[in-house]
Design an enzyme around this catalytic site. Structure first.
Site, PDB file in Angstrom:
ATOM      1  N   LEU A   1       0.826  -1.218   0.000  1.00 24.05           N
ATOM      2  CA  LEU A   1       0.000   0.000   0.000  1.00 24.05           C
ATOM      3  C   LEU A   1       0.860   1.268   0.000  1.00 24.05           C
ATOM      4  CD1 LEU A   1      -2.699  -1.293   2.495  1.00 24.05           C
ATOM      5  CD2 LEU A   1      -3.061  -0.792   0.060  1.00 24.05           C
TER       6      LEU A   1
ATOM      7  N   GLY B   1       0.141   1.418  -4.851  1.00 18.55           N
ATOM      8  CA  GLY B   1      -0.796   0.409  -4.357  1.00 18.55           C
ATOM      9  C   GLY B   1      -1.985   1.010  -3.634  1.00 18.55           C
TER      10      GLY B   1
ATOM     11  N   ARG C   1       3.139  -5.052   4.266  1.00 18.98           N
ATOM     12  CA  ARG C   1       4.186  -5.596   5.152  1.00 18.98           C
ATOM     13  C   ARG C   1       4.215  -4.854   6.487  1.00 18.98           C
ATOM     14  NH1 ARG C   1      10.273  -4.712   3.176  1.00 18.98           N
ATOM     15  NH2 ARG C   1       9.510  -2.574   3.362  1.00 18.98           N
TER      16      ARG C   1
ATOM     17  N   VAL D   1       4.721  -3.715  -5.233  1.00 21.40           N
ATOM     18  CA  VAL D   1       5.938  -3.559  -4.418  1.00 21.40           C
ATOM     19  C   VAL D   1       7.088  -3.232  -5.375  1.00 21.40           C
ATOM     20  CG1 VAL D   1       5.047  -5.151  -2.672  1.00 21.40           C
ATOM     21  CG2 VAL D   1       6.517  -6.044  -4.499  1.00 21.40           C
TER      22      VAL D   1
ATOM     23  N   SER E   1       0.920   2.834 -15.852  1.00 21.14           N
ATOM     24  CA  SER E   1       1.526   4.163 -15.966  1.00 21.14           C
ATOM     25  C   SER E   1       0.531   5.257 -15.602  1.00 21.14           C
ATOM     26  CB  SER E   1       2.018   4.416 -17.388  1.00 21.14           C
ATOM     27  OG  SER E   1       2.521   5.741 -17.469  1.00 21.14           O
TER      28      SER E   1
ATOM     29  N   GLY F   1       1.548   7.434 -12.660  1.00 25.87           N
ATOM     30  CA  GLY F   1       1.959   7.937 -11.352  1.00 25.87           C
ATOM     31  C   GLY F   1       0.823   7.848 -10.353  1.00 25.87           C
TER      32      GLY F   1
ATOM     33  N   LYS G   1       5.536  -1.540 -21.193  1.00 21.19           N
ATOM     34  CA  LYS G   1       5.672  -0.485 -20.171  1.00 21.19           C
ATOM     35  C   LYS G   1       7.098   0.066 -20.142  1.00 21.19           C
ATOM     36  CE  LYS G   1       5.105   2.400 -16.988  1.00 21.19           C
ATOM     37  NZ  LYS G   1       5.418   2.377 -15.595  1.00 21.19           N
TER      38      LYS G   1
ATOM     39  N   HIS H   1       7.458   2.319 -23.077  1.00 17.69           N
ATOM     40  CA  HIS H   1       6.720   3.549 -22.745  1.00 17.69           C
ATOM     41  C   HIS H   1       7.646   4.487 -21.964  1.00 17.69           C
ATOM     42  CE1 HIS H   1       4.685   5.939 -19.661  1.00 17.69           C
ATOM     43  NE2 HIS H   1       3.681   6.097 -20.507  1.00 17.69           N
ATOM     44  N   ASN H   2       8.322   3.936 -20.973  1.00 20.76           N
ATOM     45  CA  ASN H   2       9.208   4.773 -20.147  1.00 20.76           C
ATOM     46  C   ASN H   2      10.417   5.254 -20.941  1.00 20.76           C
ATOM     47  OD1 ASN H   2       7.381   4.003 -18.211  1.00 20.76           O
ATOM     48  ND2 ASN H   2       8.903   3.603 -16.648  1.00 20.76           N
TER      49      ASN H   2
ATOM     50  N   GLU I   1       9.303   8.089 -22.812  1.00 21.17           N
ATOM     51  CA  GLU I   1       9.125   9.177 -21.829  1.00 21.17           C
ATOM     52  C   GLU I   1      10.468   9.870 -21.547  1.00 21.17           C
ATOM     53  OE1 GLU I   1       6.914   7.914 -18.229  1.00 21.17           O
ATOM     54  OE2 GLU I   1       8.569   8.792 -17.100  1.00 21.17           O
ATOM     55  N   TYR I   2      11.531   9.091 -21.375  1.00 22.99           N
ATOM     56  CA  TYR I   2      12.864   9.670 -21.150  1.00 22.99           C
ATOM     57  C   TYR I   2      13.221  10.602 -22.316  1.00 22.99           C
ATOM     58  CZ  TYR I   2      14.805   6.833 -17.237  1.00 22.99           C
ATOM     59  OH  TYR I   2      15.095   6.273 -16.018  1.00 22.99           O
TER      60      TYR I   2
ATOM     61  N   ARG J   1      20.970  11.928 -18.642  1.00 18.49           N
ATOM     62  CA  ARG J   1      20.720  11.863 -17.190  1.00 18.49           C
ATOM     63  C   ARG J   1      21.995  11.458 -16.459  1.00 18.49           C
ATOM     64  NH1 ARG J   1      14.640   9.895 -15.536  1.00 18.49           N
ATOM     65  NH2 ARG J   1      13.563  10.906 -17.251  1.00 18.49           N
TER      66      ARG J   1
ATOM     67  N   HIS K   1      36.203 -10.433 -43.020  1.00 13.54           N
ATOM     68  CA  HIS K   1      34.782 -10.677 -42.737  1.00 13.54           C
ATOM     69  C   HIS K   1      33.933 -10.800 -44.006  1.00 13.54           C
ATOM     70  CE1 HIS K   1      35.385 -10.265 -38.493  1.00 13.54           C
ATOM     71  NE2 HIS K   1      35.999  -9.113 -38.660  1.00 13.54           N
TER      72      HIS K   1
HETATM   73  P1  NDP Z   1       6.435   2.747  -2.684  1.00 12.26           P
HETATM   74  O1  NDP Z   1       7.860   2.802  -2.252  1.00 12.26           O
HETATM   75  O2  NDP Z   1       5.607   3.950  -2.500  1.00 12.26           O
HETATM   76  O3  NDP Z   1       5.708   1.537  -1.943  1.00 12.26           O
HETATM   77  C1  NDP Z   1       6.296   0.274  -1.905  1.00 12.26           C
HETATM   78  C2  NDP Z   1       5.348  -0.705  -1.227  1.00 12.26           C
HETATM   79  O4  NDP Z   1       5.937  -1.982  -1.321  1.00 12.26           O
HETATM   80  C3  NDP Z   1       5.108  -0.415   0.230  1.00 12.26           C
HETATM   81  O5  NDP Z   1       3.791  -0.777   0.551  1.00 12.26           O
HETATM   82  C4  NDP Z   1       6.101  -1.343   0.922  1.00 12.26           C
HETATM   83  O6  NDP Z   1       5.647  -1.791   2.179  1.00 12.26           O
HETATM   84  C5  NDP Z   1       6.084  -2.512  -0.011  1.00 12.26           C
HETATM   85  N1  NDP Z   1       7.344  -3.268   0.032  1.00 12.26           N
HETATM   86  C6  NDP Z   1       8.582  -2.804  -0.178  1.00 12.26           C
HETATM   87  N2  NDP Z   1       9.468  -3.817  -0.103  1.00 12.26           N
HETATM   88  C7  NDP Z   1       8.762  -4.923   0.175  1.00 12.26           C
HETATM   89  C8  NDP Z   1       9.108  -6.265   0.364  1.00 12.26           C
HETATM   90  N3  NDP Z   1      10.386  -6.660   0.289  1.00 12.26           N
HETATM   91  N4  NDP Z   1       8.116  -7.148   0.635  1.00 12.26           N
HETATM   92  C9  NDP Z   1       6.835  -6.727   0.727  1.00 12.26           C
HETATM   93  N5  NDP Z   1       6.430  -5.474   0.555  1.00 12.26           N
HETATM   94  C10 NDP Z   1       7.387  -4.577   0.259  1.00 12.26           C
HETATM   95  O7  NDP Z   1       6.488   2.276  -4.207  1.00 12.26           O
HETATM   96  P2  NDP Z   1       5.527   2.693  -5.410  1.00 12.26           P
HETATM   97  O8  NDP Z   1       4.118   2.497  -5.022  1.00 12.26           O
HETATM   98  O9  NDP Z   1       5.947   4.015  -5.960  1.00 12.26           O
HETATM   99  O10 NDP Z   1       5.952   1.625  -6.528  1.00 12.26           O
HETATM  100  C11 NDP Z   1       5.476   0.287  -6.541  1.00 12.26           C
HETATM  101  C12 NDP Z   1       5.791  -0.284  -7.914  1.00 12.26           C
HETATM  102  O11 NDP Z   1       5.081   0.483  -8.898  1.00 12.26           O
HETATM  103  C13 NDP Z   1       7.262  -0.213  -8.321  1.00 12.26           C
HETATM  104  O12 NDP Z   1       7.595  -1.321  -9.113  1.00 12.26           O
HETATM  105  C14 NDP Z   1       7.328   1.044  -9.147  1.00 12.26           C
HETATM  106  O13 NDP Z   1       8.422   1.035 -10.058  1.00 12.26           O
HETATM  107  C15 NDP Z   1       5.996   0.967  -9.879  1.00 12.26           C
HETATM  108  N6  NDP Z   1       5.500   2.240 -10.402  1.00 12.26           N
HETATM  109  C16 NDP Z   1       5.615   3.391  -9.672  1.00 12.26           C
HETATM  110  C17 NDP Z   1       5.134   4.589 -10.167  1.00 12.26           C
HETATM  111  C18 NDP Z   1       5.208   5.857  -9.381  1.00 12.26           C
HETATM  112  O14 NDP Z   1       4.938   6.926  -9.963  1.00 12.26           O
HETATM  113  N7  NDP Z   1       5.535   5.814  -8.096  1.00 12.26           N
HETATM  114  C19 NDP Z   1       4.505   4.646 -11.515  1.00 12.26           C
HETATM  115  C20 NDP Z   1       4.363   3.372 -12.158  1.00 12.26           C
HETATM  116  C21 NDP Z   1       4.876   2.221 -11.625  1.00 12.26           C
HETATM  117  P3  NDP Z   1       6.105  -1.118   3.578  1.00 12.26           P
HETATM  118  O15 NDP Z   1       5.003  -0.199   3.947  1.00 12.26           O
HETATM  119  O16 NDP Z   1       6.231  -2.267   4.464  1.00 12.26           O
HETATM  120  O17 NDP Z   1       7.416  -0.421   3.315  1.00 12.26           O
END
Ligand code: NDP
Length: 477
Positions: free
Chosen positions: A11, A15, A34, A76, A130, A132, A184, A187-188, A191-192, A289, A453
């Site tokens: 979450l 999430g 977690r 995650v 995608s 955010g 995806k 896509h990124n 985006e870059y 970058r 060659h």
């Molecule tokens: P966050 O860092 O905000 O959240 C990560 C979540 O994963 C937290 O709930 C964390 O739980 C949990 N977590 C981390 N490590 C573990 C583990 N080892 N086992 C179980 N749970 C774990 O990440 P985002 O929501 O930003 O990103 C999530 C995914 O979505 C990534 O792959 C990211 O690349 C992708 N994504 C992100 C975007 C963005 O704009 N942020 C856009 C599109 C894709 P806890 O609370 O316990 O730390």
């Protein structure tokens, strides 16, 4: 107890917003995180939507709360956390259950995980998301790779939560296994390139005629009403117009010029190289970058070389018009490269990726959403096997004038010592792609000279060697 339609683990930023989006669309979602405190505050802040959220204390509770076959979204971080979560779910899941990796996974990992889970009958879905934080909450673009049965199980929820473009959901099944995550990633990559070209134009306006952030913001605002209309142009105007709350100067002027990156841009470049597809705009953006992070080295080097003369031989109005055309041409080259990578991956992995559908589901919800994507979708509808977007008739019409603007922009930037690596790469790509007789004949001669060659000779069949072989004694003509 099996009341939820879907589960969600993780979450964090994405999430929590996806879970609220699912709940808002009337689907009951079971959630687990977690760190328990994060889940408590999430549920506490969910308001009325809490009635569609089943908060679970353990993974066992989560699995029991979902109606079989049980789909569970993992939100995650990509890499080890995904493998750890899959390992934790494996003993609790059974035949037909569906683990959906919604993070930015490397598609090779997704392919591996699909195979690893096959024996247990658990299905892995690779789902690129995608948009955010805001997209996750209000409608992202969703790119799905999976077997068809798993897609049928999750299709209603996925299309319900996706962004809509003129009523059409920006979500689709694109192919098996890692197809969704590859799309995806690309896509990124696009985006870059898009962001880098915008930054280069900003630099040309800032360091050429010396415009301030607010003036440049108004230019981007105007452009957003025209052919460049896109989310990235819109937010660029907003970022440039924002003042630093501490000093009241434009915020952009007090942000360090060091860009971060997480991996999807680099993966696009690696994938392009492995597939033998030129992706020079994306490469230039990734390299820019990396160069940006060498701040101290750049400062040192800037003191070693005098600045190139930057007097303007063009009015600001003409410069702005020229840059608009250059950005459009550069953007088309970047999209052409991105779609070419997907075409090559599709051929290699036998996915039959639907290019028009990909363009269509990128029209809303995602970071690269733009007016141009509608034209790209139409170009692929008209000719699904288009070799390269730059030769699609509607894009030839745009590029015929726009490439001239790109040429002048790249030339002027070079003379003024203003770096424009992605725009310059776009121009070189365009010129190389439309050159019927290139210079690889000499490369082949050199290769044959030092390495035997061989080369193909115009008008004859089979591999030949040059007469230098007689001198070196290595080859026979
Ligand atoms: P966050 O860092 O905000 O959240 C990560 C979540 O994963 C937290 O709930 C964390 O739980 C949990 N977590 C981390 N490590 C573990 C583990 N080892 N086992 C179980 N749970 C774990 O990440 P985002 O929501 O930003 O990103 C999530 C995914 O979505 C990534 O792959 C990211 O690349 C992708 N994504 C992100 C975007 C963005 O704009 N942020 C856009 C599109 C894709 P806890 O609370 O316990 O730390």
């Amino acid at each position: 107890m099996s009341e939820a339609e879907i589960g969600l683990i993780g979450l964090g930023t994405m999430g929590s917003n996806l879970a609220l989006n699912i709940a808002e669309k009337g689907h009951k979602v079971a959630v687990w995180n977690r760190t328990a405190s994060r889940m408590k505050s999430f549920v506490g802040n969910a308001g009325d939507l809490a009635e569609n959220i089943v908060a679970c204390d353990t993974l066992e509770d989560l699995m029991q709360a979902i109606r079989p076959p049980r789909p569970v979204i993992l939100m995650v971080p990509a890499g080890d956390p995904v493998d750890q979560q899959i390992d934790a779910l494996r003993p609790l899941a059974g035949m037909g259950d569906i683990i959906i990796d919604g993070g930015n996974a490397n598609f090779h990992d997704t392919e591996r995980r699909v195979k690893e889970l096959e024996e247990s009958g658990i299905v892995l879905v690779g789902m690129g998301v995608s948009g955010g934080e805001d997209g996750a909450r209000n409608g992202p673009s969703i790119m799905v790779g999976s077997d068809k049965a798993a897609w049928q199980r999750i299709e209603t929820i996925v299309t319900d939560i996706a962004a809509k473009y003129e009523g059409e959901p920006c979500a689709a099944w694109l192919g098996p296994g890692g197809a969704g995550h590859l799309v995806k990633t690309i896509h990124n990559g696009i985006e870059y390139a898009d962001m880098q070209m915008i930054a280069e134009v900003y630099g040309i306006l800032r360091d050429g005629p010396g415009l301030g952030a607010e003036e440049i913001s108004s230019i981007f605002t105007r452009w957003n009403d025209g052919r460049l209309n896109s989310y990235l142009i819109e937010i660029t105007a907003e970022v440039l117009a924002t003042a630093d709350p501490d000093s009241s100067v434009p915020l952009v002027d007090v942000i360090q010029d060091k860009a971060g990156q997480k991996g999807t841009g680099r993966w696009s470049v690696i994938e392009a190289a492995m597939l033998g597809v030129p992706a020079t705009c994306i490469e230039a953006a990734v390299a820019a970058r990396s160069l940006s992070s060498l701040k101290r080295e750049r400062e040192y080097a800037s003191r070693r070389y005098p600045q190139a003369p930057r007097q303007q031989s063009v009015s600001t109005g003409d410069l702005v018009a020229e840059l608009e055309g250059a950005l459009l041409a550069g953007k088309i080259a970047a999209y052409a490269q991105g779609f070419a990578i997907m075409r090559a991956a599709s051929d290699k992995y036998g996915w039959d990726l639907p290019m028009a559908t990909i363009a269509r589901i990128w029209r809303a919800g995602c970071i690269i959403r733009s007016q141009l994507l509608d034209s790209i979708a139409k170009a692929y509808d008209a000719k699904p096997k288009t070799a390269n977007l730059m030769v699609a008739p509607s894009f030839v019409d745009i590029l015929l004038p726009a490439h001239l603007a790109l040429r002048v922009t790249a030339g002027r930037a070079a003379l003024q010592g203003l770096p424009a690596p992605a725009l310059s790469a776009a121009l070189a790509y365009f010129d190389s792609y439309r050159q019927a007789r290139g210079t690889a004949n000499l490369i082949q001669g050199q290769r044959d000279f030092f390495g035997a060659h061989g080369f193909e000779k115009i008008g004859s069949r089979g591999q030949k060697h040059g007469p230098w072989a007689e001198r070196t004694g290595k080859n026979k003509v």
